[in-house]
Write a protein that holds these residues in place. Structure first.
Motif: not given
Length: 130
Positions: A42-43, A118, A123
């Motif tokens: 995601k990052s 997100f 999450a």
């Protein structure tokens, strides 16, 4: 604790060992409301973000200092620390695991858990509840 990473992404045992070390250190130091946000896939900043609270600036500073020392002693990594002099919000960057330590009212104000959710209800998961 259950792995919260996406099943299609490989799990790095060194990253998971570092994450476990962070969680154990925070537990030993009586951190409150510890939350892990998985960032893998995601990052690119890290694989895990850990957010926790301390009851006072003194506790936040002590937790951050001890955590950085434990990371160096057990992994050889030198974690960067920001915000230690004031200790309202201390960031410990250990590479694949980023830790935010807050006083409760500062944590509530910035609400990082919501910012990094997100749009996924799962999450942000407390350890053991994944």
């Amino acid at each position: 604790m259950t792995d919260t990473a996406s099943p299609s992404l490989p799990v790095d045992p060194e990253v998971e060992a570092l994450h476990d070390l962070v969680l154990k250190s925070l537990d030993d130091d009586k951190a409150e409301e510890v939350v892990t946000i998985p960032l893998s896939g995601k990052s690119s900043i890290a694989d895990h973000m850990v957010i926790a609270s301390g009851r006072s600036t003194r506790q936040v500073a002590a937790m951050a200092t001890k955590l950085a020392e434990r990371i160096k002693r057990e992994t050889g990594l030198i974690a960067r620390i920001e915000g230690l002099p004031v200790a309202d919000w201390v960031l410990i960057d250990a590479g694949d695991v980023v830790v935010h330590l807050f006083r409760p009212e500062v944590r509530s104000f910035y609400n990082l858990e919501r910012m990094w959710a997100f749009g996924d209800d799962a999450a942000a998961t407390p350890p053991g509840n994944a």
